[in-house]
Design a protein around this motif. Structure first.
Motif, PDB file in Angstrom:
ATOM      1  N   ALA A 188       0.829  -1.201   0.000  1.00  0.00           N
ATOM      2  CA  ALA A 188       0.000   0.000   0.000  1.00  0.00           C
ATOM      3  C   ALA A 188       0.867   1.256   0.000  1.00  0.00           C
ATOM      4  O   ALA A 188       0.558   2.240  -0.690  1.00  0.00           O
ATOM      5  CB  ALA A 188      -0.930  -0.004   1.212  1.00  0.00           C
ATOM      6  N   ARG A 189       1.961   1.236   0.751  1.00  0.00           N
ATOM      7  CA  ARG A 189       2.856   2.399   0.780  1.00  0.00           C
ATOM      8  C   ARG A 189       3.572   2.576  -0.565  1.00  0.00           C
ATOM      9  O   ARG A 189       3.798   3.703  -1.011  1.00  0.00           O
ATOM     10  CB  ARG A 189       3.873   2.265   1.916  1.00  0.00           C
ATOM     11  CG  ARG A 189       3.257   2.329   3.304  1.00  0.00           C
ATOM     12  CD  ARG A 189       4.322   2.527   4.367  1.00  0.00           C
ATOM     13  NE  ARG A 189       5.336   1.484   4.363  1.00  0.00           N
ATOM     14  CZ  ARG A 189       5.239   0.329   5.024  1.00  0.00           C
ATOM     15  NH1 ARG A 189       4.146   0.062   5.736  1.00  0.00           N
ATOM     16  NH2 ARG A 189       6.208  -0.555   4.966  1.00  0.00           N
ATOM     17  N   ALA A 228       2.422   1.168  -9.674  1.00  0.00           N
ATOM     18  CA  ALA A 228       1.193   1.559  -8.994  1.00  0.00           C
ATOM     19  C   ALA A 228       0.130   2.012  -9.972  1.00  0.00           C
ATOM     20  O   ALA A 228      -1.085   1.869  -9.702  1.00  0.00           O
ATOM     21  CB  ALA A 228       1.477   2.670  -7.994  1.00  0.00           C
ATOM     22  N   ALA A 266       6.155   4.056  -9.220  1.00  0.00           N
ATOM     23  CA  ALA A 266       5.003   4.818  -9.688  1.00  0.00           C
ATOM     24  C   ALA A 266       4.380   4.162 -10.914  1.00  0.00           C
ATOM     25  O   ALA A 266       3.158   4.102 -11.041  1.00  0.00           O
ATOM     26  CB  ALA A 266       5.425   6.261 -10.013  1.00  0.00           C
ATOM     27  N   ARG A 278       2.248   1.739  -3.340  1.00  0.00           N
ATOM     28  CA  ARG A 278       1.198   2.168  -4.270  1.00  0.00           C
ATOM     29  C   ARG A 278       0.893   3.651  -4.139  1.00  0.00           C
ATOM     30  O   ARG A 278       0.617   4.326  -5.141  1.00  0.00           O
ATOM     31  CB  ARG A 278      -0.060   1.328  -4.027  1.00  0.00           C
ATOM     32  CG  ARG A 278      -1.020   1.290  -5.186  1.00  0.00           C
ATOM     33  CD  ARG A 278      -2.063   0.215  -4.986  1.00  0.00           C
ATOM     34  NE  ARG A 278      -2.896   0.051  -6.155  1.00  0.00           N
ATOM     35  CZ  ARG A 278      -3.825  -0.879  -6.281  1.00  0.00           C
ATOM     36  NH1 ARG A 278      -4.031  -1.749  -5.296  1.00  0.00           N
ATOM     37  NH2 ARG A 278      -4.546  -0.965  -7.389  1.00  0.00           N
ATOM     38  N   ASP A 279       0.958   4.172  -2.898  1.00  0.00           N
ATOM     39  CA  ASP A 279       0.659   5.605  -2.738  1.00  0.00           C
ATOM     40  C   ASP A 279       1.915   6.472  -2.738  1.00  0.00           C
ATOM     41  O   ASP A 279       1.846   7.692  -2.556  1.00  0.00           O
ATOM     42  CB  ASP A 279      -0.185   5.852  -1.480  1.00  0.00           C
ATOM     43  CG  ASP A 279       0.552   5.565  -0.167  1.00  0.00           C
ATOM     44  OD1 ASP A 279       1.798   5.524  -0.156  1.00  0.00           O
ATOM     45  OD2 ASP A 279      -0.134   5.383   0.856  1.00  0.00           O
ATOM     46  N   GLY A 280       3.073   5.833  -2.926  1.00  0.00           N
ATOM     47  CA  GLY A 280       4.311   6.586  -3.042  1.00  0.00           C
ATOM     48  C   GLY A 280       4.947   7.003  -1.747  1.00  0.00           C
ATOM     49  O   GLY A 280       5.939   7.744  -1.757  1.00  0.00           O
ATOM     50  N   SER A 281       4.430   6.534  -0.617  1.00  0.00           N
ATOM     51  CA  SER A 281       4.965   6.972   0.670  1.00  0.00           C
ATOM     52  C   SER A 281       6.084   6.085   1.203  1.00  0.00           C
ATOM     53  O   SER A 281       6.731   6.439   2.187  1.00  0.00           O
ATOM     54  CB  SER A 281       3.835   7.024   1.711  1.00  0.00           C
ATOM     55  OG  SER A 281       3.289   5.734   1.943  1.00  0.00           O
ATOM     56  N   GLU A 282       6.331   4.923   0.583  1.00  0.00           N
ATOM     57  CA  GLU A 282       7.403   4.043   1.041  1.00  0.00           C
ATOM     58  C   GLU A 282       8.758   4.662   0.727  1.00  0.00           C
ATOM     59  O   GLU A 282       8.995   5.168  -0.376  1.00  0.00           O
ATOM     60  CB  GLU A 282       7.293   2.672   0.363  1.00  0.00           C
ATOM     61  CG  GLU A 282       8.421   1.712   0.688  1.00  0.00           C
ATOM     62  CD  GLU A 282       8.501   1.331   2.159  1.00  0.00           C
ATOM     63  OE1 GLU A 282       9.602   1.014   2.625  1.00  0.00           O
ATOM     64  OE2 GLU A 282       7.450   1.358   2.837  1.00  0.00           O
TER      65      GLU A 282
END
Length: 294
Positions: free
Chosen positions: A273-274, A291, A288, A276-280
């Motif tokens: 999930a991280r 995702a 990107a 996928r949202d770019g926060s990892e």
């Protein structure tokens, strides 16, 4: 023999034979790779939650394992890494790779070889380097493998070792069924001799020098009872030193994804999930692109 919880088996054509895999769900691609002497059904705890979370999950067998052909003569991390890349290209990458044991080493090699194809790595009991030992010790181990994994007792020797030694600590409730499937599969014509050939060819020395080339985010689970490490805590620290987020999994041996899904499943889902949202941390253009795939 269909060794997957999924019904339809697909085959990836490779130069020496076909590699079997299943694929379920839709969304960004996740490719799961088991370890030596194992079956793709070892990922049964992860497939359902990942499909439910919106991912397309492909689970592959190794060469000459499961439903794959027994015509292969080349084995090991590089051969497996090339199969992973070919499967990602076949299904439309990039992908996040899940890897256990030697499957983790092959995944890391693939990430170094084709950074455009690998958006992230989630590793379980990863063997990313060879243990330090003398040439005499290596030769002795290979001699032991030739004897232990010969017919007619080889399938029983491996399945017994898998159950009693590699699965220290907590065990999956389906472990007995899984071990029986491994033993039955290994008794099929050509599989035991192929497995023995793998044990003699396998070396992770081809992976360790490539680790600095891996730029995909890494999440690694290390079982605190894993007998493949001389010191699991030290190994987890070493894996962290290459840039991975490491989790030391209590009461777990070599298969934390199977033995401790209470820990590994939610953390794997959160990691994806991280990504996928770019926060990892370490997420990049490849992440990107992964995702964005539906």
């Amino acid at each position: 023999m269909n060794t997957s919880i999924a019904r339809e088996v697909h085959f990836l054509q490779r130069p020496e034979g076909r590699v079997s895999y299943t694929v379920e769900g839709s969304g960004p691609l996740v490719v799961a790779v088991p370890g030596m002497g194992d079956l793709r059904s070892s990922y049964r705890e992860l497939v359902g939650p990942l499909v439910h979370a919106g991912y397309r999950v492909a689970v592959t067998d190794l060469r000459a394992h499961g439903d794959s052909d027994t015509t292969f003569r080349e084995f090991g991390d590089i051969a497996t890494g090339r199969d992973i890349i070919a499967l990602i290209d076949e299904l439309g990458g990039p992908a996040v790779i899940l890897g256990n044991s030697m499957g983790a080493a092959a995944a890391a090699w693939a990430a170094a070889e084709r950074p455009d194809a690998v958006a992230g790595l989630a590793l379980y009991g990863p063997l990313l380097r060879d243990p330090a030992m003398s040439a005499f010790a290596v030769a002795s181990i290979h001699g032991m493998y030739r004897v232990l994994f010969a017919a007619p007792w080889g399938a029983s020797m491996w399945s017994g070792y898998y159950r009693s030694t590699l699965n220290k600590g907590r065990q999956a409730p389906w472990l007995g069924e899984h071990v029986a499937a491994i033993k039955t599969n290994m008794k099929e014509p050509g599989r035991l001799s192929s497995f023995r050939r793998l044990t003699l060819q396998l070396t992770h020395s081809v992976v360790e020098p490539r680790l600095p080339e891996v730029h995909a985010p890494i999440l690694a689970f290390v079982g605190e009872l894993d007998p493949d490490y001389k010191d699991p805590v030290a190994e987890a620290a070493w894996i962290a030193s290459i840039g991975a987020t490491t989790v030391l999994v209590g009461e777990s041996g070599h298969y934390p994804h199977a033995a401790r899904p209470d820990i590994t499943v939610p953390q794997t889902v959160d990691f994806l999930a991280r990504l996928r949202d770019g926060s990892e941390q370490g997420a990049n253009a490849v992440t990107a692109a992964w995702a964005a795939r539906a």
